[in-house]
Scaffold this motif. Structure first.
Motif, PDB file in Angstrom:
ATOM      1  N   GLU A  74      -4.403   6.153  14.090  1.00  0.00           N
ATOM      2  CA  GLU A  74      -4.916   5.204  13.090  1.00  0.00           C
ATOM      3  C   GLU A  74      -3.555   4.798  12.184  1.00  0.00           C
ATOM      4  OE1 GLU A  74      -8.519   7.192  10.832  1.00  0.00           O
ATOM      5  OE2 GLU A  74      -7.177   8.977  11.176  1.00  0.00           O
ATOM      6  N   THR A  75      -3.859   3.598  11.730  1.00  0.00           N
ATOM      7  CA  THR A  75      -2.656   2.848  10.884  1.00  0.00           C
ATOM      8  C   THR A  75      -3.239   2.927   9.346  1.00  0.00           C
ATOM      9  OG1 THR A  75      -3.614   0.653  11.242  1.00  0.00           O
ATOM     10  CG2 THR A  75      -2.186   1.494  12.808  1.00  0.00           C
ATOM     11  N   ILE A  76      -2.121   3.066   8.505  1.00  0.00           N
ATOM     12  CA  ILE A  76      -2.493   3.131   7.080  1.00  0.00           C
ATOM     13  C   ILE A  76      -1.524   2.180   6.611  1.00  0.00           C
ATOM     14  CG2 ILE A  76      -2.766   4.316   5.139  1.00  0.00           C
ATOM     15  CD1 ILE A  76      -3.136   6.616   8.008  1.00  0.00           C
ATOM     16  N   THR A  77      -1.906   1.235   6.009  1.00  0.00           N
ATOM     17  CA  THR A  77      -1.084   0.205   5.113  1.00  0.00           C
ATOM     18  C   THR A  77      -0.925   0.195   3.882  1.00  0.00           C
ATOM     19  OG1 THR A  77      -1.136  -1.367   7.319  1.00  0.00           O
ATOM     20  CG2 THR A  77      -0.235  -2.069   5.191  1.00  0.00           C
ATOM     21  N   TYR A  78      -0.115   0.632   3.021  1.00  0.00           N
ATOM     22  CA  TYR A  78      -0.082   0.708   1.506  1.00  0.00           C
ATOM     23  C   TYR A  78       0.844  -0.343   1.268  1.00  0.00           C
ATOM     24  CZ  TYR A  78       0.536   2.939  -2.969  1.00  0.00           C
ATOM     25  OH  TYR A  78       0.434   3.350  -4.408  1.00  0.00           O
ATOM     26  N   MET A  79       0.146  -1.308   0.279  1.00  0.00           N
ATOM     27  CA  MET A  79       0.924  -2.447  -0.064  1.00  0.00           C
ATOM     28  C   MET A  79       1.312  -2.078  -1.750  1.00  0.00           C
ATOM     29  SD  MET A  79       1.043  -4.869   2.018  1.00  0.00           S
ATOM     30  CE  MET A  79       1.261  -6.274   1.074  1.00  0.00           C
ATOM     31  N   LEU A  80       2.567  -2.244  -1.687  1.00  0.00           N
ATOM     32  CA  LEU A  80       3.113  -2.204  -3.256  1.00  0.00           C
ATOM     33  C   LEU A  80       3.025  -3.548  -3.887  1.00  0.00           C
ATOM     34  CD1 LEU A  80       5.978   0.182  -2.783  1.00  0.00           C
ATOM     35  CD2 LEU A  80       3.923   0.678  -3.358  1.00  0.00           C
ATOM     36  N   ALA A  81       3.347  -4.497  -3.080  1.00  0.00           N
ATOM     37  CA  ALA A  81       3.531  -5.946  -3.604  1.00  0.00           C
ATOM     38  C   ALA A  81       3.302  -6.909  -2.653  1.00  0.00           C
ATOM     39  CB  ALA A  81       5.066  -6.343  -4.460  1.00  0.00           C
ATOM     40  N   GLY A  82       2.421  -7.878  -2.826  1.00  0.00           N
ATOM     41  CA  GLY A  82       2.142  -8.946  -1.618  1.00  0.00           C
ATOM     42  C   GLY A  82       0.625  -9.031  -1.327  1.00  0.00           C
ATOM     43  N   ARG A  83       0.417  -9.957  -0.397  1.00  0.00           N
ATOM     44  CA  ARG A  83      -0.927  -9.825   0.071  1.00  0.00           C
ATOM     45  C   ARG A  83      -0.818  -9.868   1.613  1.00  0.00           C
ATOM     46  NH1 ARG A  83      -2.129 -15.067  -1.940  1.00  0.00           N
ATOM     47  NH2 ARG A  83      -4.387 -14.918  -1.266  1.00  0.00           N
ATOM     48  N   MET A  84      -1.745  -9.202   2.355  1.00  0.00           N
ATOM     49  CA  MET A  84      -1.932  -9.315   3.550  1.00  0.00           C
ATOM     50  C   MET A  84      -3.301  -9.285   4.204  1.00  0.00           C
ATOM     51  SD  MET A  84       0.691  -8.773   6.257  1.00  0.00           S
ATOM     52  CE  MET A  84       1.788  -7.580   5.719  1.00  0.00           C
ATOM     53  N   ARG A  85      -3.430 -10.291   5.110  1.00  0.00           N
ATOM     54  CA  ARG A  85      -4.720 -10.508   5.665  1.00  0.00           C
ATOM     55  C   ARG A  85      -4.912  -9.693   7.000  1.00  0.00           C
ATOM     56  NH1 ARG A  85      -9.581 -11.928   3.926  1.00  0.00           N
ATOM     57  NH2 ARG A  85      -8.411 -13.798   2.863  1.00  0.00           N
ATOM     58  N   HIS A  86      -5.799  -9.053   7.252  1.00  0.00           N
ATOM     59  CA  HIS A  86      -6.125  -8.169   8.482  1.00  0.00           C
ATOM     60  C   HIS A  86      -7.526  -8.888   9.199  1.00  0.00           C
ATOM     61  CE1 HIS A  86      -7.091  -4.542  11.352  1.00  0.00           C
ATOM     62  NE2 HIS A  86      -8.326  -5.226  11.009  1.00  0.00           N
TER      63      HIS A  86
END
Length: 292
Positions: A74-86
């Motif tokens: 599993e991958t867990i991405t935690y964003m502090l700042a910014g925007r990411m499209r999956h």
């Protein structure tokens, strides 16, 4: 009862060692620090990798992570700042932004991309790889976007805790997992503040400071960018985090723990299985377009 005033622990874990992240680039040239590296996978089972990224220079992140495969974890991405499209081959699509989480279970396999949706400003966050038990490695892919407002959080004596996974002081996190039982907390401590978290003695655990500094019971000072591996001392009942007092701002750290699987780990890049034969099959499935 205040955790800052009265200790809830009788035998808190000590720091086994401090680890500095290794600067690298991944994807199409995204600049990051690899904090949990492959040589630590067995020591920190069930966790396979932790990457930290944070830059104001768009050239360091703008190319993102074009289509690439995963199987077996599993991958867990935690964003502090910014925007990411999956986007992925199982038909999932989502956008995460400041404070949001993207949790993807690759299972038997997906091909996905992660693309920044900004051309300037700061992009910062983390990606954690969590292993799957052998029985679940070929399960159907799963995906969830968790907006910042959906991440449970609480405050104790000025300390703010965001509960991404697991449970802390009676607050259930956004995601629960059997088998690996992950705890994933983002803890914000004012100077000198203390936070305690109970942990099962058998769980592997580490703390990554990304702002400020912690001072551990032994006197060890953990500064930003360093990971502390916590000792698995028999009879230990948790971890105590104490922010350094000589700071102008807060200390922010990730506390991550989980139940070790105790299973063989066989990895070839984005494929993590239990045997070499399973890795060979994963590569063949990818080459034949059967991954998802």
């Amino acid at each position: 009862m205040s955790t800052a005033a009265i200790s809830l622990l009788t035998r808190p874990r000590q720091v086994e060692r401090l680890v500095a992240g290794q600067p690298t680039r991944d994807g199409a040239g995204v600049k990051l620090d690899r904090v949990l590296t492959q040589d630590l996978q067995r020591r920190l089972d069930p966790f396979l990798m932790l990457d930290a990224f944070g830059t104001d220079n768009a050239d360091d992140y703008i190319a993102g992570f074009p289509d690439h495969p995963h199987r077996g974890f599993e991958t867990i991405t935690y964003m502090l700042a910014g925007r990411m499209r999956h986007r992925d081959s199982a038909g999932h699509e989502g956008l995460i932004s400041d404070g949001g989480v993207q949790w993807m279970t690759a299972g038997r396999g997906v091909i996905h991309s992660e693309t920044p949706e900004q051309t300037e400003g700061r992009m910062a966050g983390f990606q954690l790889w969590l292993n799957l038990p052998a029985r679940d490695k070929m399960r159907e892919p799963w995906y969830r976007d968790i907006a910042s407002g959906e991440v449970p959080e609480f405050e104790r004596e000025g300390v703010t805790v965001r509960v991404i996974a697991g449970q802390s002081h009676g607050v259930a996190g956004a995601v629960q997992r059997e088998g690996t039982e992950p705890l994933y907390l983002d803890v914000h401590l004012p100077p000198g503040a203390r936070f305690e978290q109970a942990l099962p003695a058998a769980h592997n655990a580490f703390v990554h400071v990304y702002e400020g500094a912690l001072v551990h019971d032994s006197g060890c000072r953990q500064t930003a960018g360093r990971m502390a591996i916590l000792a698995n001392t028999p009879g230990s009942d948790g971890v105590r985090l104490q922010a350094a007092q000589d700071l102008d701002g807060p200390t922010r750290a990730l506390l991550i723990a989980g139940q070790p699987l105790g299973e063989p780990i066989a990895q070839y890049g984005p494929f993590v299985m239990n045997t070499q034969a399973e890795l060979v099959q994963a590569v063949r499935d990818f080459q034949a377009g059967r991954l998802a």
